[in-house]
Write a protein that holds these residues in place. Structure first.
Motif, PDB file in Angstrom:
ATOM      1  N   ALA A  74     -41.929  12.615  39.998  1.00  0.00           N
ATOM      2  CA  ALA A  74     -41.601  11.464  39.166  1.00  0.00           C
ATOM      3  C   ALA A  74     -41.725  10.164  39.947  1.00  0.00           C
ATOM      4  O   ALA A  74     -42.227   9.161  39.433  1.00  0.00           O
ATOM      5  CB  ALA A  74     -40.176  11.615  38.608  1.00  0.00           C
ATOM      6  N   ARG A 127     -45.371   9.407  40.347  1.00  0.00           N
ATOM      7  CA  ARG A 127     -45.963   8.984  39.076  1.00  0.00           C
ATOM      8  C   ARG A 127     -45.629   7.518  38.787  1.00  0.00           C
ATOM      9  O   ARG A 127     -46.489   6.745  38.389  1.00  0.00           O
ATOM     10  CB  ARG A 127     -45.448   9.885  37.953  1.00  0.00           C
ATOM     11  CG  ARG A 127     -46.050   9.585  36.595  1.00  0.00           C
ATOM     12  CD  ARG A 127     -45.643  10.638  35.571  1.00  0.00           C
ATOM     13  NE  ARG A 127     -44.199  10.660  35.344  1.00  0.00           N
ATOM     14  CZ  ARG A 127     -43.397  11.637  35.760  1.00  0.00           C
ATOM     15  NH1 ARG A 127     -43.878  12.649  36.452  1.00  0.00           N
ATOM     16  NH2 ARG A 127     -42.095  11.603  35.504  1.00  0.00           N
ATOM     17  N   ARG A 128     -44.382   7.137  38.990  1.00  0.00           N
ATOM     18  CA  ARG A 128     -43.992   5.752  38.741  1.00  0.00           C
ATOM     19  C   ARG A 128     -44.578   4.797  39.777  1.00  0.00           C
ATOM     20  O   ARG A 128     -44.840   3.635  39.480  1.00  0.00           O
ATOM     21  CB  ARG A 128     -42.475   5.639  38.726  1.00  0.00           C
ATOM     22  CG  ARG A 128     -41.817   6.242  37.501  1.00  0.00           C
ATOM     23  CD  ARG A 128     -40.371   5.817  37.394  1.00  0.00           C
ATOM     24  NE  ARG A 128     -39.566   6.371  38.476  1.00  0.00           N
ATOM     25  CZ  ARG A 128     -38.824   7.467  38.366  1.00  0.00           C
ATOM     26  NH1 ARG A 128     -38.828   8.140  37.224  1.00  0.00           N
ATOM     27  NH2 ARG A 128     -38.100   7.893  39.376  1.00  0.00           N
ATOM     28  N   LEU A 174     -42.385   3.505  31.062  1.00  0.00           N
ATOM     29  CA  LEU A 174     -41.676   4.738  31.384  1.00  0.00           C
ATOM     30  C   LEU A 174     -41.805   5.728  30.228  1.00  0.00           C
ATOM     31  O   LEU A 174     -41.544   5.387  29.070  1.00  0.00           O
ATOM     32  CB  LEU A 174     -40.195   4.442  31.646  1.00  0.00           C
ATOM     33  CG  LEU A 174     -39.899   3.490  32.804  1.00  0.00           C
ATOM     34  CD1 LEU A 174     -38.419   3.165  32.858  1.00  0.00           C
ATOM     35  CD2 LEU A 174     -40.353   4.086  34.128  1.00  0.00           C
ATOM     36  N   ARG A 175     -42.208   6.945  30.555  1.00  0.00           N
ATOM     37  CA  ARG A 175     -42.308   7.996  29.546  1.00  0.00           C
ATOM     38  C   ARG A 175     -40.892   8.391  29.134  1.00  0.00           C
ATOM     39  O   ARG A 175     -40.071   8.769  29.974  1.00  0.00           O
ATOM     40  CB  ARG A 175     -43.072   9.197  30.100  1.00  0.00           C
ATOM     41  CG  ARG A 175     -44.524   8.882  30.408  1.00  0.00           C
ATOM     42  CD  ARG A 175     -45.217  10.054  31.101  1.00  0.00           C
ATOM     43  NE  ARG A 175     -45.209  11.254  30.288  1.00  0.00           N
ATOM     44  CZ  ARG A 175     -46.099  11.537  29.342  1.00  0.00           C
ATOM     45  NH1 ARG A 175     -47.061  10.660  29.069  1.00  0.00           N
ATOM     46  NH2 ARG A 175     -46.037  12.656  28.664  1.00  0.00           N
ATOM     47  N   THR A 176     -40.603   8.274  27.830  1.00  0.00           N
ATOM     48  CA  THR A 176     -39.231   8.349  27.342  1.00  0.00           C
ATOM     49  C   THR A 176     -39.054   9.486  26.342  1.00  0.00           C
ATOM     50  O   THR A 176     -39.906   9.700  25.471  1.00  0.00           O
ATOM     51  CB  THR A 176     -38.826   7.013  26.685  1.00  0.00           C
ATOM     52  OG1 THR A 176     -38.998   5.964  27.641  1.00  0.00           O
ATOM     53  CG2 THR A 176     -37.376   7.037  26.235  1.00  0.00           C
ATOM     54  N   ASP A 178     -43.394  15.360  31.920  1.00  0.00           N
ATOM     55  CA  ASP A 178     -43.370  14.230  32.853  1.00  0.00           C
ATOM     56  C   ASP A 178     -42.577  13.061  32.289  1.00  0.00           C
ATOM     57  O   ASP A 178     -43.063  11.922  32.218  1.00  0.00           O
ATOM     58  CB  ASP A 178     -44.800  13.779  33.186  1.00  0.00           C
ATOM     59  CG  ASP A 178     -45.600  14.854  33.888  1.00  0.00           C
ATOM     60  OD1 ASP A 178     -44.984  15.646  34.619  1.00  0.00           O
ATOM     61  OD2 ASP A 178     -46.821  14.899  33.696  1.00  0.00           O
ATOM     62  N   ASP A 234     -39.721  10.186  32.236  1.00  0.00           N
ATOM     63  CA  ASP A 234     -39.039   9.325  33.204  1.00  0.00           C
ATOM     64  C   ASP A 234     -37.633   8.953  32.771  1.00  0.00           C
ATOM     65  O   ASP A 234     -36.753   8.761  33.604  1.00  0.00           O
ATOM     66  CB  ASP A 234     -39.845   8.033  33.414  1.00  0.00           C
ATOM     67  CG  ASP A 234     -41.207   8.294  34.011  1.00  0.00           C
ATOM     68  OD1 ASP A 234     -41.272   8.913  35.075  1.00  0.00           O
ATOM     69  OD2 ASP A 234     -42.217   7.881  33.408  1.00  0.00           O
ATOM     70  N   ALA A 276     -35.360  12.235  36.383  1.00  0.00           N
ATOM     71  CA  ALA A 276     -35.342  11.391  35.191  1.00  0.00           C
ATOM     72  C   ALA A 276     -34.019  10.631  35.100  1.00  0.00           C
ATOM     73  O   ALA A 276     -32.965  11.147  35.488  1.00  0.00           O
ATOM     74  CB  ALA A 276     -35.550  12.220  33.931  1.00  0.00           C
ATOM     75  N   ASP A 277     -34.073   9.412  34.584  1.00  0.00           N
ATOM     76  CA  ASP A 277     -32.878   8.614  34.357  1.00  0.00           C
ATOM     77  C   ASP A 277     -32.253   8.981  33.020  1.00  0.00           C
ATOM     78  O   ASP A 277     -32.969   9.246  32.041  1.00  0.00           O
ATOM     79  CB  ASP A 277     -33.214   7.121  34.350  1.00  0.00           C
ATOM     80  CG  ASP A 277     -33.608   6.617  35.729  1.00  0.00           C
ATOM     81  OD1 ASP A 277     -33.199   7.255  36.722  1.00  0.00           O
ATOM     82  OD2 ASP A 277     -34.310   5.599  35.817  1.00  0.00           O
TER      83      ASP A 277
END
Length: 525
Positions: free
Chosen positions: A56, A59-60, A199-201, A262, A264, A290-291
Motif C-alpha cells: 500500500a 502504491r501510494r 485513494l482507492r476507497t 488494493d 487505501d 488501509a486507513d
C-alpha cells in the motif's frame, strides 16, 4: 482448504441457502475467516507473498512522492530567494555580507524552513493539498521560526536586523502558502482529469447509508477518494445501479476485500458497525495498511464546529451551535463594518459612473430598493443599481414558467426585463455594489447566505429557515461554487453548510474566491 468449503462458508455467512456469488471477489483467497471472529485476522503469506501494508505504501508513493518533492522544493526556493534578496539589501541598515555569506545564509534559512515544516507535519502526504491543515502547519512554522530566532539571538547576544524577523518570515510564509495553493490546484486538476493521485476507497455499512455517502463522494472528483467498491451486510441484496461501484463482499470480509482490491481507505457509515465491532475492524485492518475512517453522520458539519471530547472512556463529538460563537460573531461584525466601509469608499467612482450610465440610458431611478428577509426573519431594505426596466418585479409571475432555476429562486439567462447597461452591470456584478451600504449599516454581512424575498421566505420548509440564523451576505459559499448555475437544492445545501461551519478564515477564502468568480464571469446573468 478443500474445494467445497468455500460455498458452505458463504451460505453460513449470509444466513441462508443462498447460492454463492463468484463475482463478489476478484480472486477469492483461501482463508475466508471473518474479522468478526474472536481469532485475529491472519494474512496467508503463501498467497500474499508481499506485505500488504508495504504494498500500500509503494502504491501510494507513485503519486505522493512527486507531490511531496514538489512541495519541499517550492518551499525551499521561496525561502532561498526571499532571504537572499533580504540579505543583499541589509546594507541599508549597515550590515555588509559578502557573496559567500549571502549564499550560506540563504541555504541555511531554506533548510531551516523546510526542516521546521517537516517537524510540524507540513510534509505528511495526507496534509499536502488538504487546505486548512496545510496552511495551519505553515502558520505554526512561521511562529516557531520567529520564536527560535528570538531565543538564539538573545542567548548568543546576536544583533538580528528587525527586517529579517518582521518582514522576511511573514513574506516567506505568505509565498509558501501561495505555492501550496497552486500545488493544491494542480493536484485537484489531476484528480478531476484522470482519477490519478486519489485513494482507492471502500465504503462499508448498510445499503442506504452507503448509497448516500457514495453519491456525496461522486458529486466532486477533487477530494482525493475514488470509490472502488462497497461492503454491505447482505451482498446479494445490493442492486447495482448505473454508475454505482460493485459490492466486493460482506461486511465480515472487509479486510480480505481490502487486500484483494488494493484499497487505501475504508469508510464506515451508518449504524451497522459500532462499539466493539468497529474496534475489531480497526485491529483487522492494521496489517493491510488501509486507513479506517468513520463517517459520524453529521451532514456538512466539519472543521471548527466539531470537537472530539473524551468522557468515561468514550470519544464524544461536540457540535457547536452557530449562535454560541459570540467571539467570532463580534470579530465578523467588526470586519464587515471596517472592510465594507473601505470597499464602499474605493468603489465610489465606479458606483457613481454606473449610476449615471443607468440614469442616462433608461427611464427611471438609478438605484433599486427592495424589501428582503434578514437574520432570524427580520425585514430590511436592500439596495442595488437598477439593471432592469422599471416595474420588472411586477412581471415575475408572468415569467415564472420560463425560469432557468428550479425551486423557489427565479432566474433567467435571457431575461427580457434586463436593460443593455444592466446586462453589463450584471456581467461584472457591479449592480451589487450598493449593498456595501447595507453591510456598513449592519443589515448584511460581506459573506453569508443571500437574503431571500418575503415571497420566497414564506415557502421555506423548516431546515431551509436555518440558513438565516446568520446575517445574510453580499456573497456566499454557493456564489463561489457555481453562482447562478447551481440548482436550488445544491444552493440551499451550500448555504446550510456555511451556517454550520462558518469562520473568519472561511469568510476570507470566500471573499478571495468571489473576486475570481466575478473576474471569470462564471454563472453571472
Amino acid at each position: 482448504m478443500s474445494a467445497d468449503v468455500g460455498p458452505r462458508v458463504e451460505e453460513d455467512r449470509l444466513g441462508g441457502d443462498l447460492p454463492p456469488d463468484p463475482d463478489r471477489r476478484a480472486h477469492p483467497a483461501p482463508s475466508r475467516r471473518p474479522w468478526t471472529d474472536r481469532t485475529p485476522f491472519v494474512l496467508e503469506r503463501e498467497v500474499y507473498r508481499d506485505d500488504p501494508a508495504l504494498a500500500a505504501v509503494r502504491r501510494r508513493s507513485a503519486w505522493t512522492t512527486p507531490l511531496l518533492v514538489r512541495a519541499a522544493l517550492g518551499d525551499a526556493v521561496v525561502a532561498l530567494v526571499v532571504v537572499a534578496i533580504a540579505a543583499v539589501t541589509l546594507r541599508d541598515v549597515g550590515v555588509r555580507l559578502d557573496a559567500l555569506a549571502v549564499v550560506g545564509l540563504s541555504v541555511l534559512s531554506a533548510a531551516g524552513w523546510v526542516g521546521t515544516l517537516a517537524v510540524l507535519r507540513g510534509y505528511e502526504w495526507r496534509r499536502v493539498g488538504d487546505g486548512p491543515d496545510e496552511f495551519s502547519s505553515i502558520l505554526r512554522a512561521a511562529v516557531a521560526v520567529v520564536a527560535a530566532v528570538g531565543v538564539v539571538s538573545f542567548s548568543l547576544q546576536l544583533l538580528v536586523p528587525r527586517r529579517m524577523v518582521l518582514v522576511v518570515v511573514p513574506l516567506v510564509a505568505l509565498l509558501t502558502a501561495l505555492h501550496r495553493h497552486r500545488l493544491r490546484v494542480w493536484l485537484r486538476g489531476q484528480r478531476r482529469a484522470d482519477g490519478a493521485a486519489a485513494l482507492r476507497t471502500l465504503v462499508v455499512g448498510d445499503g442506504s447509508s452507503v448509497r448516500s455517502v457514495v453519491g456525496d463522494l461522486r458529486r466532486t472528483a477533487d477530494h482525493g477518494m475514488r470509490v472502488v467498491g462497497v461492503a454491505v451486510p447482505l451482498p446479494h441484496q445490493w442492486e447495482l445501479d448505473e454508475g454505482e461501484p460493485p459490492c466486493l463482499g460482506a461486511v465480515a470480509e472487509v479486510p480480505q476485500a481490502v487486500v484483494d482490491h488494493d484499497v487505501d481507505v475504508v469508510i464506515v457509515v451508518g449504524s451497522h458497525l459500532s462499539g466493539p465491532a468497529l474496534r475489531r475492524l480497526s485491529w483487522a485492518l492494521e496489517p493491510t495498511g488501509a486507513d479506517l475512517v468513520v463517517a459520524p453522520g453529521l451532514v456538512e458539519v466539519t472543521g471548527p464546529s466539531v470537537h472530539l471530547r473524551p468522557a468515561a472512556g468514550l470519544s464524544l463529538l461536540h457540535v457547536e451551535r452557530p449562535s454560541a460563537r459570540s467571539g467570532r460573531l463580534l470579530g465578523k461584525a467588526v470586519l464587515d463594518r471596517t472592510l465594507g466601509s473601505l470597499l464602499l469608499l474605493a468603489a465610489s467612482p465606479v458606483l457613481l459612473a454606473s449610476a449615471v450610465a443607468v440614469r442616462l440610458t433608461s427611464p427611471g431611478p438609478a438605484f433599486f430598493a427592495q424589501e428582503r428577509v434578514g437574520v432570524d426573519g427580520s425585514l430590511f431594505t436592500m439596495y442595488k443599481l437598477r439593471s432592469m426596466v422599471v416595474g420588472a418585479d411586477r412581471q415575475v409571475d408572468d415569467l415564472t414558467d420560463q425560469s432557468d432555476r428550479d425551486g423557489l429562486m427565479f432566474k433567467m439567462k435571457a431575461d427580457p426585463r434586463v436593460t443593455p447597461v444592466g446586462r453589463v452591470l450584471r456581467r461584472f456584478s457591479l449592480d451589487e455594489l450598493p449593498q456595501l451600504w447595507n453591510v456598513v449599516r449592519g443589515d448584511m454581512s460581506l459573506v453569508g447566505p443571500r437574503p431571500p424575498l418575503p415571497r420566497e421566505y414564506v415557502e421555506y420548509h423548516d431546515s431551509v429557515h436555518l440558513r438565516l440564523r446568520v446575517r445574510p451576505g453580499l456573497t456566499g459559499l454557493w456564489q463561489v461554487s457555481g453562482r447562478a448555475d447551481l440548482s436550488w437544492e445544491e444552493s440551499m445545501r451550500l448555504d446550510l453548510r456555511y451556517v454550520d461551519n462558518w469562520s473568519l478564515a472561511m469568510d476570507a477564502l470566500i471573499l478571495w474566491k468571489t473576486a475570481r468568480a466575478v473576474l471569470g464571469r462564471s454563472g453571472a446573468y
